[in-house]
Design an enzyme around this catalytic site. Structure first.
Site, PDB file in Angstrom:
ATOM      1  CE  LYS A   1      -4.493  -1.516   1.419  1.00 22.63           C
ATOM      2  NZ  LYS A   1      -4.316  -2.916   1.859  1.00 22.63           N
TER       3      LYS A   1
ATOM      4  CD  GLU B   1     -11.567   5.141   1.552  1.00 20.66           C
ATOM      5  OE1 GLU B   1     -11.488   6.281   1.058  1.00 20.66           O
ATOM      6  OE2 GLU B   1     -11.049   4.128   1.056  1.00 20.66           O
TER       7      GLU B   1
ATOM      8  CB  SER C   1      -0.288  -8.335  -0.921  1.00 21.39           C
ATOM      9  OG  SER C   1      -1.034  -9.149  -0.043  1.00 21.39           O
TER      10      SER C   1
HETATM   11  C1  LIG Z   1      -5.175  -3.941   1.579  1.00 25.56           C
HETATM   12  C2  LIG Z   1      -4.478  -5.223   1.342  1.00 25.56           C
HETATM   13  C3  LIG Z   1      -4.861  -6.118   0.318  1.00 25.56           C
HETATM   14  C4  LIG Z   1      -6.061  -5.896  -0.552  1.00 25.56           C
HETATM   15  O1  LIG Z   1      -6.032  -4.748  -1.326  1.00 25.56           O
HETATM   16  P1  LIG Z   1      -5.797  -4.784  -2.904  1.00 25.56           P
HETATM   17  O2  LIG Z   1      -6.099  -3.411  -3.343  1.00 25.56           O
HETATM   18  O3  LIG Z   1      -6.726  -5.811  -3.477  1.00 25.56           O
HETATM   19  O4  LIG Z   1      -4.380  -5.172  -3.113  1.00 25.56           O
HETATM   20  C5  LIG Z   1      -4.117  -7.260   0.129  1.00 25.56           C
HETATM   21  N1  LIG Z   1      -3.060  -7.548   0.914  1.00 25.56           N
HETATM   22  C6  LIG Z   1      -2.665  -6.737   1.914  1.00 25.56           C
HETATM   23  C7  LIG Z   1      -1.491  -7.122   2.741  1.00 25.56           C
HETATM   24  C8  LIG Z   1      -3.366  -5.546   2.171  1.00 25.56           C
HETATM   25  O5  LIG Z   1      -2.975  -4.744   3.174  1.00 25.56           O
END
Ligand SMILES: *Cc1c(COP(=O)(O)O)cnc(C)c1O
Length: 393
Positions: free
Chosen positions: A89, A111, A377
């Protein structure tokens, strides 16, 4: 780009900007300015420098040996979990704060549901010394108290949304209201590839650094910049768009997006958007979303707060409809098991969001020569309590 956005802000049938009249000036300013700013040499230099020195990029592409043995193929983890603040993010938050500064904005709003995007936004506002207001549902503030504390430590003001179900969609409404009232000095940082055009495109471009790096790293490690598979979890879809982006035109690369099935796609407690959803308008763009027959948004459910979203970004809706990417899902239980396996095979505690992507490996068949990239992610520190509860550690 074959799968890119057109001049009207659409990916095939999806996208656009479905916004109240009052928001038009804000969104129009962004639309007119964002490409110029993103392509500006000074912007690029500062963005690249912060990604390198502050976030810690490039994130490694790690050859996961024990995973590769287990699934009898070659599995690579793209380690977004190693970024500062623990997920992908931050790539987008840094891009948008630099954009906001160049638009002359003095104040940032956002938000947040689980608090991850709020923390990333509060972090970059601290970095740049800019006022930060984060709207968060009152219920979510209780559920995600550590992230509320983080945002406050970072100097952000966290404002509870007290209407409706007191969760993410109510926080979104509050943020929209704020933006309408402060069009000149305020930028609204959206955290995924959702919202009115140009947000989905802008966020995808900021996250596309993931696949830009992965291609180079694959070439070094495997002799080819193209893998057979790229796999990512999808909430709104920003980490998936980031890791898909530079592979979209390489049709030999199979792209797989894993949604959250929650307690099961037919359980009534799910966030498997493409399976359960239909075309409609959500948060300013035409996309696929979970809705009742009369068009009311259905409350989604997933054990992972980051995937607990009733829609997907418009570019995902397009990739789904034209079948460029495959959309599948994993349940809460499958994800938790996969998360535990990742700890025990690789010594990496993944976010439960990420664990959904890992869970899909169980349902796939590989050739020994395949190269598979999975977007890790985020890291799982934030999810420790959920893991503890489930496995009774
Ligand atoms: C917020 C988040 C997601 C989901 O958001 P996407 O916009 O679909 O990537 C996935 N993995 C993590 C670790 C997150 O913090």
């Amino acid at each position: 780009m074959k799968y890119g956005v057109n001049e009207q802000g659409y990916y095939g049938d999806f996208g656009g900007a479905y916004i109240p009249e009052m928001l038009y000036p804000n969104v129009e300013e962004l639309r007119q300015q964002y490409l110029r700013i993103l392509n500006d040499a000074d912007f690029k230099a500062e963005y690249d420098q912060l990604l390198r020195d502050y976030v810690g990029r490039p994130s490694p592409l790690y050859h996961a040996r024990r995973y590769s043995e287990k699934y009898e193929t070659n599995i690579f983890f793209k380690r977004e979990d190693l970024n500062h603040t623990g997920s992908h993010k931050i790539n987008n938050a840094i891009g948008q704060i630099l954009l906001a500064i160049r638009l002359g904005k003095k104040r940032i709003i956002a938000e947040t549901g689980a608090g991850q995007h709020g923390v990333a936004t509060a972090t970059v506002c601290a970095l740049k010394g800019i006022e930060c207001v984060v709207y968060m549902g009152e219920v979510d503030m209780e559920r995600q108290a550590p992230n509320v504390a983080r945002m406050k430590m970072l100097g952000a003001k966290v404002v509870p949304a007290t209407s409706g179900s007191k969760t993410l969609k109510d926080a979104t409404n509050e943020a929209m209201r704020d933006w309408i009232n402060n069009p000149v000095d305020t930028h609204y940082i959206i955290g995924s590839v959702v919202g009115p055009y140009p947000y989905p495109e802008m966020v995808a471009q900021f996250q596309s650094v993931i696949s830009l790096e992965a291609k180079k790293q694959l070439l070094e490690k495997t002799g080819s910049e193209l893998p057979q598979y790229v796999i990512a979890c999808v909430g709104g879809g920003s980490n998936a768009m980031g890791v898909f982006y530079h592979f979209l035109d390489d049709e030999s690369v199979k792209l797989i997006a894993v949604e959250a099935a929650g307690q099961g796609v037919d359980s009534g407690h799910s966030a498997a958007t493409t399976f359960l959803g239909r075309e409609g308008v959500l948060h300013g763009s035409r996309t696929i979303l979970m809705q009742t027959d009369d068009g009311q948004v259905v409350e989604p459910y997933s054990i992972s707060a980051g995937l607990d979203y009733p829609g997907i970004g418009p570019q995902h809706a397009h990739l789904y409809k034209i079948k460029r990417a495959q959309y599948v899902s994993a349940t809460d239980d499958e994800a938790l098991q996969a998360g535990l396996l990742c700890c025990q095979l690789e010594g990496i505690i993944p976010a439960i969001e990420t664990a959904h992507a890992l869970a899909h490996l169980e349902k796939m068949k590989f050739e020994p020569t395949d190269n598979v990239v999975i977007c890790i992610s985020g890291r799982g520190d934030k999810d420790l309590n959920t893991y503890i509860k489930h496995f009774n550690f």
